[in-house]
Design an enzyme around this catalytic site. Sequence first.
Site, short mmCIF file in Angstrom:
data_model
loop_
_atom_site.label_atom_id
_atom_site.label_comp_id
_atom_site.label_asym_id
_atom_site.label_seq_id
_atom_site.Cartn_x
_atom_site.Cartn_y
_atom_site.Cartn_z
N ASP A 1 0.84 -1.20 0.00
CA ASP A 1 0.00 0.00 0.00
C ASP A 1 0.88 1.26 0.00
OD1 ASP A 1 -2.83 0.95 0.39
OD2 ASP A 1 -1.94 1.92 2.13
N GLU B 1 1.59 -0.62 -5.06
CA GLU B 1 0.52 0.34 -5.33
C GLU B 1 1.22 1.69 -5.31
OE1 GLU B 1 -3.18 2.87 -3.85
OE2 GLU B 1 -1.49 2.39 -2.59
C1 NOJ Z 1 -4.65 2.77 -0.97
C2 NOJ Z 1 -5.75 1.84 -0.62
O1 NOJ Z 1 -6.07 1.06 -1.75
C3 NOJ Z 1 -6.90 2.71 -0.16
O2 NOJ Z 1 -8.09 1.95 -0.03
C4 NOJ Z 1 -6.50 3.35 1.14
O3 NOJ Z 1 -7.50 4.25 1.54
C5 NOJ Z 1 -5.19 4.12 0.98
N1 NOJ Z 1 -4.20 3.41 0.23
C6 NOJ Z 1 -4.60 4.44 2.33
O4 NOJ Z 1 -4.08 3.28 2.93
#
Ligand code: NOJ
Length: 501
Positions: free
Chosen positions: A195, A254
């Site tokens: 993340d 991500e």
């Molecule tokens: C990306 C995640 O996919 C999302 O759902 C989240 O709110 C943010 N990162 C913060 O962790």
Amino acid sequence: MTHSSTSTRWWRDAVIYQVYVRSFADGDADGVGDLKGVRDHLGYLADLGVDAIWLTPFYTSPMADFGYDVADYRDVDPLFGTLADAKALIDEAHGMGIRVIVDVVPNHTSSAHAWFQEALRGVNRDRYIFRDEPNDWESIFGGSAWTQVEDGQWYLHLFDSSQPDLNWDNPEVRAEFESILRFWLDLGVDGFRVDVAHGMIKPEGLPDIGHADQVRLIGNDVVPYFDNDAVHEIHRSWRKLLDSYPGERIGVAEAWAPTPARLARYVREDELHQAFNFHFLNARWDAGALREVITESLATADSVGAPSTWVLSNHDVKRHVTRFGSSERARAAALLMLALPGSAYVYNGEELGLPEVLDLPAEVCLDPQRLRDPDSGRDGCRVPMPWTSSDGYGWRRPWLPVPGDWGGLSVEAQDGDPGSMLSLYKQALRLRRTVSGELRWHDSPAGTLVFSRDDGFVCTVNLTGDPVDYPVDGRAVLSSAPVEEGRLAPDSTTWWRAKVA
Ligand code: NOJ
């Protein structure tokens, strides 16, 4: 020690199914999906033909950001089950030939995490980013990125105020995350979706940005707190750790990078294995735009020896049936994505053609992002999966209401119907295994895309609302719309075994 000598490079063309645990399937009938629900439906996933699943966070959490606010990285929230359920799920999935990827959330913890509770008491504050004065950074969820604590200091949170950012300059933070990764690798997971993989390192001095409206979720903006070069050092060290385990465990970034070239840096040979291609996800239903993003993505990933990783939907964006405006286009988009070289992600429910739910009653919408503006809420793409056509769609009290007209979209209704979206995905996932080789573009009429890969595999896409004359010398093997002699149906993709000029 590395284990690359036995490598299968399974991840290079894998189809990875994103399970949004809360909304996938409910094993204990409390209205919230859980790990038992996932176990109960592994047969469905095997039948669909996926290679791996990615489970969104199921760790102990106050759920302010639906689990992306982790209070204990080594345990399962009671809402989702137990650690024993996680182990059983991993083992059973492996028994069915499905790999399991879990989320890791290293940019921030929950404010309920023991470390932050200590920090509030003034102990070990340097695990987080505390300052005497805030700068002008905004939270991605809206408002200032700083919150003041009782003794007057401020802490940084790029997301919700209950998600304090960790200080990755502190070696204790690095050591803790290596230990967390080992914990899950020892339990048997095949990798991690990382993340905010572009956010852990903040620039020296935390410089002001100087203007408002700085960045949105999955944005491409250049901001000082994202995509700093020093973040790659962390990914390199994680890669070493992953490689020290047998079985090709992977890391998936991500990362919101300004360009495909910047994104490719996350998947250099000694870094993570994959990075979600949000440039593709953000592209319009337009031949030129898609061709450009596909070409650039393939070239930039290739320049570092990595595969591209295609994605159309996830739990943070409007579902693509709604984005593209019709289920015909969504069918065509799926066949386009699944024909491309590289790995593809399928977000639970896209194989059913679920649209975004746009009319959820305000009182059930809990996503913190709605604070930014009510239209940006992500609840509408997180509505529970309809399993059965009636009887509450297989949910007793789903945590978000499932629209009354989703009976026809349910797994029960689509299963066995050769014309359904579900059947299209199943056939595509099976046929895709027979497709290999690089992508070669071919000239084609305006508004269409034609490319081939090895062994006479040809993919034609018509992105216009009208039929387009384009005779193909070959046999259609799968199509998102009825195949017509000599022309491509409106908003359609067809896979062929053919000769192209
Ligand atoms: C990306 C995640 O996919 C999302 O759902 C989240 O709110 C943010 N990162 C913060 O962790």
